[in-house]
Scaffold this motif. Structure first.
Motif, PDB file in Angstrom:
ATOM      1  N   LYS A 194       0.841  -1.202   0.000  1.00 35.40           N
ATOM      2  CA  LYS A 194       0.000   0.000   0.000  1.00 35.40           C
ATOM      3  C   LYS A 194       0.875   1.251   0.000  1.00 35.40           C
ATOM      4  O   LYS A 194       0.534   2.269   0.601  1.00 35.40           O
ATOM      5  CB  LYS A 194      -0.916   0.006   1.219  1.00 35.40           C
ATOM      6  CG  LYS A 194      -1.910  -1.132   1.262  1.00 35.40           C
ATOM      7  CD  LYS A 194      -2.970  -1.007   0.183  1.00 35.40           C
ATOM      8  CE  LYS A 194      -3.952   0.097   0.504  1.00 35.40           C
ATOM      9  NZ  LYS A 194      -5.069   0.152  -0.475  1.00 35.40           N
ATOM     10  N   SER A 195       2.014   1.185  -0.689  1.00 40.21           N
ATOM     11  CA  SER A 195       2.987   2.280  -0.668  1.00 40.21           C
ATOM     12  C   SER A 195       2.638   3.360  -1.680  1.00 40.21           C
ATOM     13  O   SER A 195       3.480   3.802  -2.466  1.00 40.21           O
ATOM     14  CB  SER A 195       4.384   1.741  -0.950  1.00 40.21           C
ATOM     15  OG  SER A 195       4.738   0.738  -0.030  1.00 40.21           O
ATOM     16  N   ASP A 196       1.389   3.807  -1.644  1.00 43.74           N
ATOM     17  CA  ASP A 196       0.981   4.857  -2.572  1.00 43.74           C
ATOM     18  C   ASP A 196       0.800   6.180  -1.855  1.00 43.74           C
ATOM     19  O   ASP A 196       0.161   7.090  -2.359  1.00 43.74           O
ATOM     20  CB  ASP A 196      -0.304   4.450  -3.300  1.00 43.74           C
ATOM     21  CG  ASP A 196      -1.396   3.976  -2.335  1.00 43.74           C
ATOM     22  OD1 ASP A 196      -1.138   3.959  -1.117  1.00 43.74           O
ATOM     23  OD2 ASP A 196      -2.488   3.636  -2.803  1.00 43.74           O
ATOM     24  N   ALA A 197       1.355   6.289  -0.662  1.00 40.82           N
ATOM     25  CA  ALA A 197       1.234   7.525   0.101  1.00 40.82           C
ATOM     26  C   ALA A 197       2.097   8.618  -0.505  1.00 40.82           C
ATOM     27  O   ALA A 197       3.143   8.375  -1.104  1.00 40.82           O
ATOM     28  CB  ALA A 197       1.629   7.284   1.561  1.00 40.82           C
ATOM     29  N   GLY A 198       1.650   9.861  -0.318  1.00 40.98           N
ATOM     30  CA  GLY A 198       2.382  11.003  -0.854  1.00 40.98           C
ATOM     31  C   GLY A 198       3.770  11.143  -0.272  1.00 40.98           C
ATOM     32  O   GLY A 198       4.635  11.796  -0.876  1.00 40.98           O
ATOM     33  N   ALA A 199       4.000  10.518   0.898  1.00 43.66           N
ATOM     34  CA  ALA A 199       5.319  10.622   1.539  1.00 43.66           C
ATOM     35  C   ALA A 199       6.426  10.061   0.653  1.00 43.66           C
ATOM     36  O   ALA A 199       7.580  10.489   0.754  1.00 43.66           O
ATOM     37  CB  ALA A 199       5.302   9.894   2.883  1.00 43.66           C
ATOM     38  N   ARG A 200       6.099   9.120  -0.210  1.00 46.69           N
ATOM     39  CA  ARG A 200       7.128   8.543  -1.076  1.00 46.69           C
ATOM     40  C   ARG A 200       7.694   9.580  -2.046  1.00 46.69           C
ATOM     41  O   ARG A 200       8.850   9.486  -2.458  1.00 46.69           O
ATOM     42  CB  ARG A 200       6.554   7.347  -1.851  1.00 46.69           C
ATOM     43  CG  ARG A 200       6.425   6.104  -0.999  1.00 46.69           C
ATOM     44  CD  ARG A 200       5.778   4.959  -1.778  1.00 46.69           C
ATOM     45  NE  ARG A 200       6.548   4.499  -2.900  1.00 46.69           N
ATOM     46  CZ  ARG A 200       7.491   3.558  -2.855  1.00 46.69           C
ATOM     47  NH1 ARG A 200       7.785   2.988  -1.705  1.00 46.69           N
ATOM     48  NH2 ARG A 200       8.118   3.166  -3.946  1.00 46.69           N
ATOM     49  N   LYS A 201       6.894  10.574  -2.391  1.00 45.66           N
ATOM     50  CA  LYS A 201       7.373  11.607  -3.306  1.00 45.66           C
ATOM     51  C   LYS A 201       8.544  12.370  -2.697  1.00 45.66           C
ATOM     52  O   LYS A 201       9.456  12.789  -3.409  1.00 45.66           O
ATOM     53  CB  LYS A 201       6.230  12.568  -3.631  1.00 45.66           C
ATOM     54  CG  LYS A 201       5.073  11.936  -4.386  1.00 45.66           C
ATOM     55  CD  LYS A 201       3.963  12.938  -4.625  1.00 45.66           C
ATOM     56  CE  LYS A 201       2.772  12.281  -5.338  1.00 45.66           C
ATOM     57  NZ  LYS A 201       1.651  13.249  -5.520  1.00 45.66           N
ATOM     58  N   HIS A 202       8.506  12.553  -1.375  1.00 39.33           N
ATOM     59  CA  HIS A 202       9.581  13.282  -0.705  1.00 39.33           C
ATOM     60  C   HIS A 202      10.898  12.512  -0.751  1.00 39.33           C
ATOM     61  O   HIS A 202      11.968  13.092  -0.555  1.00 39.33           O
ATOM     62  CB  HIS A 202       9.198  13.569   0.746  1.00 39.33           C
ATOM     63  CG  HIS A 202       7.953  14.385   0.888  1.00 39.33           C
ATOM     64  ND1 HIS A 202       7.794  15.609   0.293  1.00 39.33           N
ATOM     65  CD2 HIS A 202       6.792  14.149   1.557  1.00 39.33           C
ATOM     66  CE1 HIS A 202       6.603  16.106   0.579  1.00 39.33           C
ATOM     67  NE2 HIS A 202       5.979  15.232   1.345  1.00 39.33           N
ATOM     68  N   GLU A 203      10.817  11.203  -0.981  1.00 38.30           N
ATOM     69  CA  GLU A 203      12.018  10.369  -1.075  1.00 38.30           C
ATOM     70  C   GLU A 203      12.374  10.073  -2.527  1.00 38.30           C
ATOM     71  O   GLU A 203      13.231   9.236  -2.803  1.00 38.30           O
ATOM     72  CB  GLU A 203      11.788   9.056  -0.323  1.00 38.30           C
ATOM     73  CG  GLU A 203      11.615   9.214   1.175  1.00 38.30           C
ATOM     74  CD  GLU A 203      12.941   9.218   1.911  1.00 38.30           C
ATOM     75  OE1 GLU A 203      13.753   8.318   1.692  1.00 38.30           O
ATOM     76  OE2 GLU A 203      13.156  10.136   2.729  1.00 38.30           O
ATOM     77  N   ASN A 204      11.664  10.732  -3.442  1.00 36.43           N
ATOM     78  CA  ASN A 204      11.856  10.528  -4.879  1.00 36.43           C
ATOM     79  C   ASN A 204      11.561   9.078  -5.282  1.00 36.43           C
ATOM     80  O   ASN A 204      12.253   8.491  -6.124  1.00 36.43           O
ATOM     81  CB  ASN A 204      13.277  10.908  -5.304  1.00 36.43           C
ATOM     82  CG  ASN A 204      13.377  11.167  -6.796  1.00 36.43           C
ATOM     83  OD1 ASN A 204      12.423  11.640  -7.418  1.00 36.43           O
ATOM     84  ND2 ASN A 204      14.520  10.849  -7.382  1.00 36.43           N
ATOM     85  N   LEU A 205      10.528   8.523  -4.657  1.00 36.46           N
ATOM     86  CA  LEU A 205      10.095   7.164  -4.957  1.00 36.46           C
ATOM     87  C   LEU A 205       8.740   7.203  -5.656  1.00 36.46           C
ATOM     88  O   LEU A 205       7.874   7.999  -5.296  1.00 36.46           O
ATOM     89  CB  LEU A 205       9.953   6.339  -3.670  1.00 36.46           C
ATOM     90  CG  LEU A 205      11.235   6.054  -2.883  1.00 36.46           C
ATOM     91  CD1 LEU A 205      10.889   5.418  -1.542  1.00 36.46           C
ATOM     92  CD2 LEU A 205      12.166   5.144  -3.674  1.00 36.46           C
ATOM     93  N   ALA A 206       8.572   6.356  -6.647  1.00 33.53           N
ATOM     94  CA  ALA A 206       7.291   6.268  -7.330  1.00 33.53           C
ATOM     95  C   ALA A 206       6.270   5.596  -6.421  1.00 33.53           C
ATOM     96  O   ALA A 206       6.608   4.762  -5.584  1.00 33.53           O
ATOM     97  CB  ALA A 206       7.448   5.464  -8.622  1.00 33.53           C
ATOM     98  N   GLU A 207       5.018   5.990  -6.582  1.00 33.02           N
ATOM     99  CA  GLU A 207       3.965   5.341  -5.818  1.00 33.02           C
ATOM    100  C   GLU A 207       3.788   3.916  -6.325  1.00 33.02           C
ATOM    101  O   GLU A 207       3.968   3.628  -7.506  1.00 33.02           O
ATOM    102  CB  GLU A 207       2.656   6.117  -5.939  1.00 33.02           C
ATOM    103  CG  GLU A 207       2.736   7.507  -5.320  1.00 33.02           C
ATOM    104  CD  GLU A 207       1.399   8.217  -5.294  1.00 33.02           C
ATOM    105  OE1 GLU A 207       0.416   7.629  -5.766  1.00 33.02           O
ATOM    106  OE2 GLU A 207       1.346   9.350  -4.784  1.00 33.02           O
ATOM    107  N   GLY A 208       3.452   3.027  -5.397  1.00 31.40           N
ATOM    108  CA  GLY A 208       3.299   1.635  -5.791  1.00 31.40           C
ATOM    109  C   GLY A 208       2.206   0.937  -5.012  1.00 31.40           C
ATOM    110  O   GLY A 208       1.934   1.268  -3.862  1.00 31.40           O
TER     111      GLY A 208
END
Length: 394
Positions: A154-168
């Protein structure tokens, strides 16, 4: 191992075991670490401070993991951290409750990893590049420790954007979750879907608070605002509330609540569901002269960051003012904030302003917080995001 040296005087947070170091505190880096790589962190005086995940795309450039220089961050280290976190929650799970949070990020020394248990399935949120880099190892460890039917991302949280990670989002291991997983919390049954949308349809962080409030609702009329899948509504009905009115702007939330009502054998005559904007509906109740014995206000996160605090304070104040105006004299208001940027003292001040504007006197009966499967490290107060007040409105 690549070394990161901090600027003079910027080591205090690390010394106090706070797990975040911001990019502005970095002086120089001996090497070129990949984002998510484990690095060693040193003071300007060449003293070892900690091991950390590195990410040059995030304001939080270093997420600290381990303060013992003689420790190796390897698969055994991760296994120990996961084992300890899961063991600490085992007494939460029983015949009445088969869902809880097993791993809570920084609180469990695994920054960026959240693991929730829903019956026989696990839901993972991976919110840091460091955790993302060891995802496969973590899955293997979780399978060995828990033998779940399946693990879903469920790693589609906006927090991943801050780590330069794509949502998944998607299946990580085992069986794909069914359309509805049946979970139990405090003896109440819920059907939740973890494989569609951004949310699970259920928040276990209000488990204790639902039961605390329910004790005040026998024979009472209850208004549950932002009802979502019905946690507060169902607990108050179980406790003997005379009538519950549930409001949410989401048609899916209302549909899910009504479905969960049927699962637990509650009569539709005892509960009314309204799909509406909560603030709009509260004004309608006020204009109609409608009164309730108990009002629950559990809104979404109004302040995702400190920059939004002023706007959020105005929203919280107006919401609570409206809630007080439709309460019977001596009625109970359960009001919450899940915004980490709003601390308890600030929240109390907001409620005081709301009471003043509503012309009501208010007594604090209890303070709400997050449950023990969402622990707060003393060195990381930012982990205390959920707070609330149980109030008597005179």
């Amino acid at each position: 191992m690549i070394e990161v040296i901090l600027k003079k005087g910027k080591e205090k947070a690390a010394v106090l075991h706070h797990p975040w170091i911001f990019s502005g505190a970095l002086d120089r880096i001996k090497g070129k670490p990949e984002n998510g790589e484990v690095v060693s962190v040193w003071s300007a005086d060449k003293e070892f401070l900690a091991y950390a995940y590195f990410n040059d795309q995030s304001r939080v450039a270093l997420r600290l993991l381990e303060w013992n220089e003689n420790t190796t961050i390897d698969k055994d280290w991760y296994a120990e951290k996961l084992k300890n976190a899961i063991a600490a929650r085992q007494h939460v799970l029983n015949e009445e409750t088969n869902t809880c949070r097993l791993v809570f990020s920084e609180a469990d020394f695994l920054p960026g990893l959240i693991v929730d248990k829903y019956a026989d399935f696990l839901s993972l949120q991976i919110l840091s590049s460091g955790i993302d880099a060891v995802k496969e190892e973590l899955i293997e460890i979780l399978v060995n420790l828990l033998q779940p039917k399946g693990i879903f991302d469920k790693s589609d949280a906006g927090a991943r954007k801050h780590e330069n990670l794509a949502e998944g989002q998607g299946l990580l291991w085992g069986e794909h979750p069914p359309e509805f997983i049946e979970v139990k919390e405090s003896g109440i049954i819920y059907h939740i879907n973890i494989s569609e949308g951004q949310k699970s349809g259920f928040y276990c962080d209000q488990r204790d608070n639902r039961q605390i409030l329910a004790a005040y609702t026998k024979g009472k009329t209850v208004l549950d605002c932002f009802c979502y899948s019905g946690g507060f509504s169902l607990n108050t009905l179980k406790a003997g509330a005379a009538q519950v009115t549930s409001v949410d702007s989401s048609a899916l939330a209302i549909e899910t609540l009504q479905h969960n009502m049927g699962l637990n054998g509650f009569k539709q005559a005892d509960q009314f569901s309204i799909q509406s904007d909560v603030n709009k509906q509260l004004r309608i109740f006020k204009e109609e002269g409608k009164k309730f014995d108990v009002v629950v206000l559990d809104p979404p996160k109004y302040a995702p960051s400190r920059s939004a605090l002023d706007r959020a304070a105005r929203a919280y104040k107006d919401l609570n003012r409206l809630g007080m105006l439709i309460l019977e004299k001596g009625g109970i208001l359960a009001t919450f904030s899940c915004s980490g940027a709003v601390d308890m003292d600030t929240f109390k001040q907001i409620i005081a302003w709301a009471a003043l504007d509503a012309g009501r006197e208010v007594q604090i009966i209890k303070q709400f917080s997050q449950p023990e499967d969402h622990p707060v490290r003393m060195s990381f107060s930012e982990g205390e995001y959920l707070k609330g007040l149980l109030l008597r409105v005179l």
